[in-house]
Motif scaffolding. Sequence first.
Motif, mmCIF file in Angstrom:
data_model
loop_
_atom_site.group_PDB
_atom_site.id
_atom_site.type_symbol
_atom_site.label_atom_id
_atom_site.label_comp_id
_atom_site.label_asym_id
_atom_site.label_seq_id
_atom_site.Cartn_x
_atom_site.Cartn_y
_atom_site.Cartn_z
ATOM 1 N N MET A 1 0.839 -1.200 0.000
ATOM 2 C CA MET A 1 0.000 0.000 0.000
ATOM 3 C C MET A 1 0.878 1.255 0.000
ATOM 4 O O MET A 1 0.665 2.188 -0.777
ATOM 5 N N ILE B 1 2.543 1.554 -3.371
ATOM 6 C CA ILE B 1 1.602 2.012 -4.398
ATOM 7 C C ILE B 1 1.463 3.530 -4.324
ATOM 8 O O ILE B 1 1.488 4.234 -5.326
ATOM 9 N N SER B 2 1.357 4.022 -3.108
ATOM 10 C CA SER B 2 1.242 5.467 -2.929
ATOM 11 C C SER B 2 2.532 6.165 -3.377
ATOM 12 O O SER B 2 2.509 7.163 -4.082
ATOM 13 N N THR C 1 0.590 5.058 -8.069
ATOM 14 C CA THR C 1 -0.301 4.232 -8.890
ATOM 15 C C THR C 1 -1.606 3.957 -8.155
ATOM 16 O O THR C 1 -2.289 2.981 -8.412
ATOM 17 N N LEU C 2 -1.969 4.857 -7.223
ATOM 18 C CA LEU C 2 -3.183 4.651 -6.438
ATOM 19 C C LEU C 2 -4.432 4.675 -7.307
ATOM 20 O O LEU C 2 -5.338 3.875 -7.129
ATOM 21 N N TRP C 3 -4.462 5.620 -8.258
ATOM 22 C CA TRP C 3 -5.697 5.782 -9.031
ATOM 23 C C TRP C 3 -5.737 4.855 -10.224
ATOM 24 O O TRP C 3 -5.951 5.239 -11.352
ATOM 25 N N SER C 4 -5.534 3.595 -9.921
ATOM 26 C CA SER C 4 -5.654 2.578 -10.949
ATOM 27 C C SER C 4 -6.764 1.660 -10.480
ATOM 28 O O SER C 4 -6.772 1.214 -9.336
ATOM 29 N N PHE C 5 -7.739 1.402 -11.365
ATOM 30 C CA PHE C 5 -8.949 0.726 -10.928
ATOM 31 C C PHE C 5 -9.039 -0.730 -11.362
ATOM 32 O O PHE C 5 -9.849 -1.470 -10.855
ATOM 33 N N LEU C 6 -8.229 -1.118 -12.336
ATOM 34 C CA LEU C 6 -8.427 -2.453 -12.879
ATOM 35 C C LEU C 6 -7.316 -3.439 -12.548
ATOM 36 O O LEU C 6 -7.542 -4.633 -12.537
ATOM 37 N N SER C 7 -6.128 -2.929 -12.253
ATOM 38 C CA SER C 7 -5.047 -3.866 -11.960
ATOM 39 C C SER C 7 -5.225 -4.417 -10.549
ATOM 40 O O SER C 7 -5.990 -3.890 -9.767
ATOM 41 N N ARG C 8 -4.504 -5.480 -10.238
ATOM 42 C CA ARG C 8 -4.630 -6.090 -8.914
ATOM 43 C C ARG C 8 -3.555 -5.553 -7.983
ATOM 44 O O ARG C 8 -2.364 -5.703 -8.245
ATOM 45 N N ALA C 9 -3.992 -4.973 -6.885
ATOM 46 C CA ALA C 9 -3.046 -4.378 -5.948
ATOM 47 C C ALA C 9 -2.088 -5.421 -5.393
ATOM 48 O O ALA C 9 -0.916 -5.132 -5.151
ATOM 49 N N ALA C 10 -2.587 -6.657 -5.212
ATOM 50 C CA ALA C 10 -1.755 -7.677 -4.579
ATOM 51 C C ALA C 10 -0.555 -8.062 -5.445
ATOM 52 O O ALA C 10 0.407 -8.647 -4.953
ATOM 53 N N LYS D 1 1.206 -5.796 -7.134
ATOM 54 C CA LYS D 1 2.052 -4.608 -7.335
ATOM 55 C C LYS D 1 3.241 -4.606 -6.373
ATOM 56 O O LYS D 1 3.074 -4.813 -5.176
#
Lengths: 621, 254
Positions: B103, B106-107, B111-120, B122
């Motif tokens: 988290m 990502i910040s 790349t926070l404002w990405s809606f389709l990729s999987r955070a896990a 990253k």
Amino acid sequence: MDFVLIQFLTGLSSASALFLIASGLTVIFGVTRIVNFAHGSFYMLGAYLAWTIVRAFWDWGGREPYLFVAGVIVAAIVVSLIGVAMEMTLLRRIYRAPELFQLLATFGVVLIIQDATLAIWGPEDLPLPRPPWLRGFIEIAGSRFPRYDLILAVIGPVVLGLLWLLFHRTRFGVLVRAATQDREMVAALGVDQRKLFSGVFFLGSALAGLGGALVLPSQSANLQMDLSIIAEAFVVVVVGGMGSVPGAFLASLLIAEVQAFGIVLLPKITLVLVFLVMAAVLMVRPYGLLGKPQAHARAQSGMVEPVLRPAPPILAWAGIAALALAASTPFWAGAYALTVLVELAVFVLFAASLHLMMGPGGVVSFGHAAYFGLGAYGAALGLRYLALPMEAGLVMAPLFAGLFGVVFGVFVVRLSGVYLAMLTLAFAQIVWAAAFQWVDITGGDNGILGVWPSAWATNKSVYLWLSLALCIGATMLLRRFVFSPFGYGLRAARDSELRAEAIGLDTARLRLVAFTIAAAAAGLAGGVYAYAKGSVFPTYISIPKSVDALLMVLLGGVQTVTGPIVGAIAYHGLFVGILQTTQYWRAALGLSIVLLVLAFPLGIAGFARARWERAKGLEAA
Amino acid sequence: MSAPVLDVRSIEKRFGGVHAVADVSFSVAAGEMLALIGPNGAGKSTCFNLVNGQLRADGGEVRLAGRSLAGIAPRAIWRLGVGRTFQITATFASMTVRENVQMALISHHRTLWSFLSRAADKFRAEADALLAQVGMAEQAERPCGVLAYGDLKRLELAVALANDPKLLLMDEPTAGMAPKERTALMELTRGIVRARGLACLFTEHDMDVVFGQADRILVMNRGRLIAEGTAETVRNDPAVREVYLGAGTTSGGH
Ligand SMILES: Nc1ncnc2c1ncn2[C@@H]1O[C@H](COP(=O)(O)OP(=O)(O)OP(=O)(O)O)[C@@H](O)[C@H]1O
Ligand SMILES: [Mg+2]
């Protein structure tokens, strides 16, 4: 000038009634931190009971004023006993549960009382026969003013005075004030909390019952009293500051006068006006006129949010199978099944959109139906004024709802807890009132008819496939958002605002974006629903509709991503299958809600997941 | 020594009648471990909150690498390179240990404002490297809500390091740990501070840790700085002995 005086006096008399209800609500909230939806039902019961008791007294001893007073007091006492019974059997078990569960449980009681009242007193309005002394008028500034209204106007300040004495001159009152300021402190002093809470419910319910009994001579008892008064009472309590009795007094004056003058000066928007005043007050003073920030921002309610894991593959396969089954219904089932399936698809998206905010966002909206309705009205108004075809209407629906989502969201995300829930409720009531009262534009109660799909989609099977594609597609998209960096950021903001800000996350903006997405998704659901039904009505925006959404999410389980989907299917199945076929479906629904809150606080999917994780030996938080 | 990373000049903070921080000045250089000590309520946490923007100073100035931080929000100050751990740990309980670090990454990588990729998916490797640095690699998959307190502190350190900070603020990083663990964690921190050339300001009630790990020590009491210097100077300072011995404690409040 005379007009001003008369309206002012009219305002004073309705302020009294409003104050009686609101003071009870605010005292109960102050001490127990319960937002009691059933308070309006106690008010209604007060009116019905007074109708029976006063008439019985009159039959026995003639229509004397003192027997009216005695009847009113007996009615109030009976109501207060009912209030205590509810506290002891239901609320006592859920004081530690999250606010939302308490709100829902008391809403379940609202439904039960509604049906009980219907069963006992029947569906007709019941006016109290008025002897001459109740009908009298007084000459004021050249106009005739009802004498009873003048008496009512005096009762408010008198009750305020009595409450002041109670709170400052008795041990019980001092404890109530202390508990309102700092609940833990009182518990630490060794006060019997159970007795205190029951006592507070006795007092608060008595005030509600008294209010209901006292408005009987001018209003007659009816089955709509409960929800119409509770919305106003919430407004008064929130505007006055939750827990503050003098605040409730000020606010009831303010609201009643706004209504009294609004009816004459701005007759078209009286309903909206009240909620606008509330929204305005909350923007300037987020804790109401005389309220204080809650001393203990409700410590962890014992529930730690569990880690979100992607669904197990078997669940994905089950989902695909269910979807394939749904899409194939035109080939083996009748027209009614298609209608139900379209509704199901709509409610799955409606519930999933609320879940995005409630679950990952931690923002509990009590007025999500607003965005559902805005979507439906967006499509219908587009058709009516711009002659938009269905294709454009279905684009319009989420845009329209999303636009309002941004505007309302800006204010909503600044608040938290009960105030936030109340503000979302207020915004929903504004939208509802606009749809209901702005007859020229929206058709008012008659709604807008003739909202039919384009020619290629009029076939029921085609419309089912379209609904599935749009609603289930959008639901899958929302699911995807939850696992994206944005969704993680949203959860981060919910888990620890401090840490989220300390690693560079703009938590307010995250919540606002989530609120907007949720509004737009609910709007799409509303749009699909509008074309399925061919019409839109203000009921799409009503409080029960918002509660439907909350129930679907909770039934499924707010802590899982699959929850709202399962919940919508289970809820709608329950509704269509069992409840609508029985006469007393409200009571049945109310009982189900109460049982759900008491027995399955995790919801169906939450319960299943806890099982699954245990079986797999996974660590749960 | 080159220009200090953090330079604090005469900061002030009052809470009603309490003068929580009164005319405090100090600076921290790259690669330096500076300890801020003092009895409970001395104003240490308040100093931290003034530096990272959590609180607004009533007076004085805070500069990071020469740049004034006045009026900048905590999240913007973090972007300028200030990592922080809290006295009461603040982590994301609904995420795993690795996800907590992801988290922050990502910040950091915006790349926070990405809606389709999987955070896990990253920055997994980067997150694991940070966790390995603080000795939390084996616990990467565990829900953060079930961790022991000491492990939470370690996780917070990993999170604080995620944005490659210039300045590390650690408020009681070892509270709730066993004595051996404390020294180990602070030795680890010192290694990282030296290797990366960070500036580190920390508070600590365990005097063994303070005297063992700090390059320099500041002593606060009732909002004021009463002494400053090496372990030796501070230990022999009469004012410090007065505060600690006078209060009847030899090794702080814990
Ligand atoms: N938000 C606040 N509002 C009012 N007073 C505060 C606030 N924060 C701190 N204080 C007061 O300021 C003083 C300094 O507090 P601070 O937390 O900075 O002390 P500390 O040195 O970190 O103590 P500890 O070792 O207990 O953590 C104390 O008297 C405290 O009560
Ligand atoms: Mg501190």
